[in-house]
Design a protein around this motif. Structure first.
Motif, PDB file in Angstrom:
ATOM      1  N   LEU A 129      -2.788   1.432  -3.937  1.00  0.00           N
ATOM      2  CA  LEU A 129      -1.519   0.719  -3.824  1.00  0.00           C
ATOM      3  C   LEU A 129      -0.320   1.574  -4.208  1.00  0.00           C
ATOM      4  O   LEU A 129      -0.448   2.547  -4.952  1.00  0.00           O
ATOM      5  N   ASP A 150     -10.313 -12.171  -4.673  1.00  0.00           N
ATOM      6  CA  ASP A 150      -9.806 -11.087  -3.827  1.00  0.00           C
ATOM      7  C   ASP A 150      -8.667 -11.667  -2.989  1.00  0.00           C
ATOM      8  O   ASP A 150      -8.551 -12.887  -2.834  1.00  0.00           O
ATOM      9  N   ILE A 151      -7.869 -10.781  -2.414  1.00  0.00           N
ATOM     10  CA  ILE A 151      -6.772 -11.220  -1.544  1.00  0.00           C
ATOM     11  C   ILE A 151      -7.285 -11.471  -0.121  1.00  0.00           C
ATOM     12  O   ILE A 151      -6.662 -12.175   0.665  1.00  0.00           O
ATOM     13  N   ASP A 152      -8.448 -10.899   0.191  1.00  0.00           N
ATOM     14  CA  ASP A 152      -8.944 -10.856   1.569  1.00  0.00           C
ATOM     15  C   ASP A 152      -9.963 -11.986   1.815  1.00  0.00           C
ATOM     16  O   ASP A 152     -11.088 -11.941   1.324  1.00  0.00           O
ATOM     17  N   ALA A 181     -10.391  -8.502  -7.613  1.00  0.00           N
ATOM     18  CA  ALA A 181     -10.554  -7.635  -6.434  1.00  0.00           C
ATOM     19  C   ALA A 181     -12.040  -7.329  -6.234  1.00  0.00           C
ATOM     20  O   ALA A 181     -12.506  -6.203  -6.394  1.00  0.00           O
ATOM     21  N   CYS A 182     -12.774  -8.396  -5.885  1.00  0.00           N
ATOM     22  CA  CYS A 182     -14.248  -8.330  -5.866  1.00  0.00           C
ATOM     23  C   CYS A 182     -14.808  -7.879  -4.530  1.00  0.00           C
ATOM     24  O   CYS A 182     -16.020  -7.745  -4.381  1.00  0.00           O
ATOM     25  N   ASN A 241     -10.845   0.033  -8.778  1.00  0.00           N
ATOM     26  CA  ASN A 241     -10.656   0.628  -7.448  1.00  0.00           C
ATOM     27  C   ASN A 241      -9.789  -0.213  -6.519  1.00  0.00           C
ATOM     28  O   ASN A 241     -10.074  -0.331  -5.331  1.00  0.00           O
ATOM     29  N   GLU A 255     -19.772  -6.536  -6.630  1.00  0.00           N
ATOM     30  CA  GLU A 255     -19.435  -6.327  -8.052  1.00  0.00           C
ATOM     31  C   GLU A 255     -19.761  -7.575  -8.890  1.00  0.00           C
ATOM     32  O   GLU A 255     -20.470  -7.467  -9.891  1.00  0.00           O
ATOM     33  N   ASP A 299      -4.032 -13.293  -5.366  1.00  0.00           N
ATOM     34  CA  ASP A 299      -3.292 -12.055  -5.140  1.00  0.00           C
ATOM     35  C   ASP A 299      -2.881 -11.523  -6.512  1.00  0.00           C
ATOM     36  O   ASP A 299      -2.128 -12.177  -7.243  1.00  0.00           O
ATOM     37  N   LEU A 300      -3.380 -10.356  -6.857  1.00  0.00           N
ATOM     38  CA  LEU A 300      -3.144  -9.812  -8.205  1.00  0.00           C
ATOM     39  C   LEU A 300      -1.686  -9.423  -8.433  1.00  0.00           C
ATOM     40  O   LEU A 300      -1.267  -9.232  -9.567  1.00  0.00           O
ATOM     41  N   ILE A 301      -0.919  -9.282  -7.358  1.00  0.00           N
ATOM     42  CA  ILE A 301       0.478  -8.871  -7.525  1.00  0.00           C
ATOM     43  C   ILE A 301       1.385 -10.088  -7.711  1.00  0.00           C
ATOM     44  O   ILE A 301       2.233 -10.119  -8.591  1.00  0.00           O
ATOM     45  N   TYR A 344       0.806  -1.224   0.000  1.00  0.00           N
ATOM     46  CA  TYR A 344       0.000   0.000   0.000  1.00  0.00           C
ATOM     47  C   TYR A 344       0.833   1.264   0.000  1.00  0.00           C
ATOM     48  O   TYR A 344       1.976   1.296   0.466  1.00  0.00           O
ATOM     49  N   ASN A 393     -12.417  -2.273   1.652  1.00  0.00           N
ATOM     50  CA  ASN A 393     -13.365  -3.133   0.949  1.00  0.00           C
ATOM     51  C   ASN A 393     -14.558  -2.335   0.432  1.00  0.00           C
ATOM     52  O   ASN A 393     -15.567  -2.916   0.054  1.00  0.00           O
ATOM     53  N   VAL A 394     -14.442  -1.008   0.433  1.00  0.00           N
ATOM     54  CA  VAL A 394     -15.568  -0.170  -0.010  1.00  0.00           C
ATOM     55  C   VAL A 394     -16.026  -0.616  -1.392  1.00  0.00           C
ATOM     56  O   VAL A 394     -15.224  -0.711  -2.322  1.00  0.00           O
ATOM     57  N   THR A 395     -17.299  -0.873  -1.511  1.00  0.00           N
ATOM     58  CA  THR A 395     -17.846  -1.283  -2.808  1.00  0.00           C
ATOM     59  C   THR A 395     -19.345  -1.044  -2.789  1.00  0.00           C
ATOM     60  O   THR A 395     -19.883  -0.596  -1.767  1.00  0.00           O
ATOM     61  N   SER A 396     -20.021  -1.288  -3.885  1.00  0.00           N
ATOM     62  CA  SER A 396     -21.488  -1.240  -3.865  1.00  0.00           C
ATOM     63  C   SER A 396     -21.998  -2.003  -5.082  1.00  0.00           C
ATOM     64  O   SER A 396     -21.215  -2.347  -5.969  1.00  0.00           O
TER      65      SER A 396
HETATM   66  C1  LIG Z   1     -12.069  -0.793  -2.813  1.00  0.00           C
HETATM   67  S1  LIG Z   1     -12.235  -2.527  -3.044  1.00  0.00           S
HETATM   68  C2  LIG Z   1     -12.852  -2.557  -4.714  1.00  0.00           C
HETATM   69  C3  LIG Z   1     -14.016  -3.498  -4.890  1.00  0.00           C
HETATM   70  C4  LIG Z   1     -14.682  -3.471  -6.267  1.00  0.00           C
HETATM   71  N1  LIG Z   1     -13.768  -3.849  -7.323  1.00  0.00           N
HETATM   72  C5  LIG Z   1     -15.266  -2.102  -6.552  1.00  0.00           C
HETATM   73  O1  LIG Z   1     -14.746  -1.360  -7.386  1.00  0.00           O
HETATM   74  O2  LIG Z   1     -16.268  -1.757  -5.927  1.00  0.00           O
HETATM   75  C6  LIG Z   1     -10.536  -3.044  -3.223  1.00  0.00           C
HETATM   76  C7  LIG Z   1     -10.324  -4.551  -3.024  1.00  0.00           C
HETATM   77  O3  LIG Z   1      -9.025  -4.893  -3.488  1.00  0.00           O
HETATM   78  C8  LIG Z   1      -8.557  -5.976  -2.704  1.00  0.00           C
HETATM   79  N2  LIG Z   1      -7.114  -6.111  -2.890  1.00  0.00           N
HETATM   80  C9  LIG Z   1      -6.122  -5.334  -2.382  1.00  0.00           C
HETATM   81  N3  LIG Z   1      -4.911  -5.783  -2.765  1.00  0.00           N
HETATM   82  C10 LIG Z   1      -5.134  -6.872  -3.550  1.00  0.00           C
HETATM   83  C11 LIG Z   1      -4.285  -7.785  -4.250  1.00  0.00           C
HETATM   84  N4  LIG Z   1      -2.971  -7.646  -4.232  1.00  0.00           N
HETATM   85  N5  LIG Z   1      -4.875  -8.794  -4.945  1.00  0.00           N
HETATM   86  C12 LIG Z   1      -6.209  -8.939  -4.966  1.00  0.00           C
HETATM   87  N6  LIG Z   1      -7.067  -8.107  -4.333  1.00  0.00           N
HETATM   88  C13 LIG Z   1      -6.540  -7.089  -3.630  1.00  0.00           C
HETATM   89  C14 LIG Z   1      -8.992  -5.576  -1.300  1.00  0.00           C
HETATM   90  O4  LIG Z   1      -8.999  -6.707  -0.445  1.00  0.00           O
HETATM   91  C15 LIG Z   1     -10.391  -5.006  -1.569  1.00  0.00           C
HETATM   92  O5  LIG Z   1     -11.383  -5.973  -1.412  1.00  0.00           O
END
Ligand SMILES: C[S@@+](CC[C@H](N)C(=O)[O-])C[C@H]1O[C@@H](n2cnc3c(N)ncnc32)[C@H](O)[C@@H]1O
Length: 266
Positions: free
Chosen positions: A212, A131-133, A101-102, A207, A107, A190-192, A22, A67-70
């Motif tokens: 990051l 998602d990573i979480d 990153a759902c 988002n 989403e 993990d997307l990274i 981050y 985790n903000v989303t809608s």
């Molecule tokens: C703000 S939310 C976005 C959710 C949705 N995509 C949206 O736009 O509403 C960001 C998400 O990214 C995930 N995240 C953060 N780093 C990540 C990583 N390296 N790989 C996968 N997901 C990750 C977080 O756990 C979180 O759930």
């Protein structure tokens, strides 16, 4: 005397939050908010509190994990995605979509509802949501959401003409129908550091990059763009952009809405 770096090292090693990915100013803002809340004036005092109080560690994790989303976040994008899905419906083959990153699942469930609304048959749609979480994924699998003072689920779902076809209401809660759930598979990724995938018709990666550190944005954007098949569609968050060399691999489908189409390689 402990410093901000000591605090970050503690978070990285003693909690499940991957703080090293981050942006530091983002982390500092969130940690400072917890310090004000707990009336700790220095990083040193706050680190001592974290060491002794598991409840504060949980509170901090909640504050840091964005985790903000809608449902149907940024409606105009969903209107444009409806058109993409209608075109895909005409192909009569299985349409593969990745919500990367759902967060808590709103989403991918929006995608599932939109696909059905756009006329795709259930058997024609396959949505992967990652998602990573793990905690967010657990909530996502349950598919139960609660309205609150700050979250008006009816308003979020009003993007659809007839949301009641896809969710059941139970007081303040809404429960995603099995038909909608059946189209979505949740998995940790993990997307990274994780591998890219292949052959997707559409990938949403919205988002996540905004929070990051710059050095991690490129591996994420590489992962998601390599996961698209020829002509596949990439959707980013409304304030996110592609670096020029990755952008060259795409045609601008609707750049204002951050929708790009992967160029066909002949
Ligand atoms: C703000 S939310 C976005 C959710 C949705 N995509 C949206 O736009 O509403 C960001 C998400 O990214 C995930 N995240 C953060 N780093 C990540 C990583 N390296 N790989 C996968 N997901 C990750 C977080 O756990 C979180 O759930």
């Amino acid at each position: 005397m402990s410093t901000f770096d000591d605090l970050l090292t503690f978070i990285e090693t003693e909690t499940t939050f991957a703080s090293s990915y981050y942006d530091e100013s983002y982390l500092d803002r969130r940690i400072s908010a917890r310090m004000r809340r707990t009336k700790r004036d220095s990083y040193d005092e706050y680190l001592a509190l974290l060491r002794e109080d598991p409840a504060e560690r949980e509170e901090l994790l909640d504050t840091l994990s964005v985790n903000v989303t809608s449902f149907f976040r940024d409606g105009k994008v969903w209107t444009a995605m409806r058109d993409v899905l209608k075109d895909l419906a005409a192909s009569n083959r299985t349409v593969r979509i990745w919500s990367a990153a759902c967060a808590d699942g709103r989403e991918p469930y929006s995608l599932s509802m939109l696909a059905l609304d756009a006329g795709l048959k259930s058997r024609q749609v396959d949505i992967l949501a990652t998602d990573i979480d793990e905690n967010a994924l657990e909530r996502a699998r349950q598919g139960v959401y609660t309205s609150s003072r700050t979250t008006d689920l009816d308003e979020q779902l009003s993007f659809l003409d007839a949301p009641s076809s896809y969710v059941e209401k139970d007081g303040d809660q809404i429960v995603i129908s099995e038909t909608v759930k059946d189209l979505v598979t949740f998995d940790r990724h993990d997307l990274i550091t994780g591998n890219s995938k292949d052959g997707f018709d559409m990938v949403l990666c919205r988002n996540v990059c905004i929070y990051l550190d710059t050095e991690y944005k490129r591996p994420i954007l590489e992962t998601v763009s390599e996961s698209l098949g020829n002509g596949g569609v990439l959707v980013l968050g409304q304030t996110e952009t592609l670096p020029p060399d990755i952008k060259d691999r795409f045609e601008a489908e609707d750049p204002r809405l951050r929708i790009y189409r992967r160029r066909r390689s002949d």
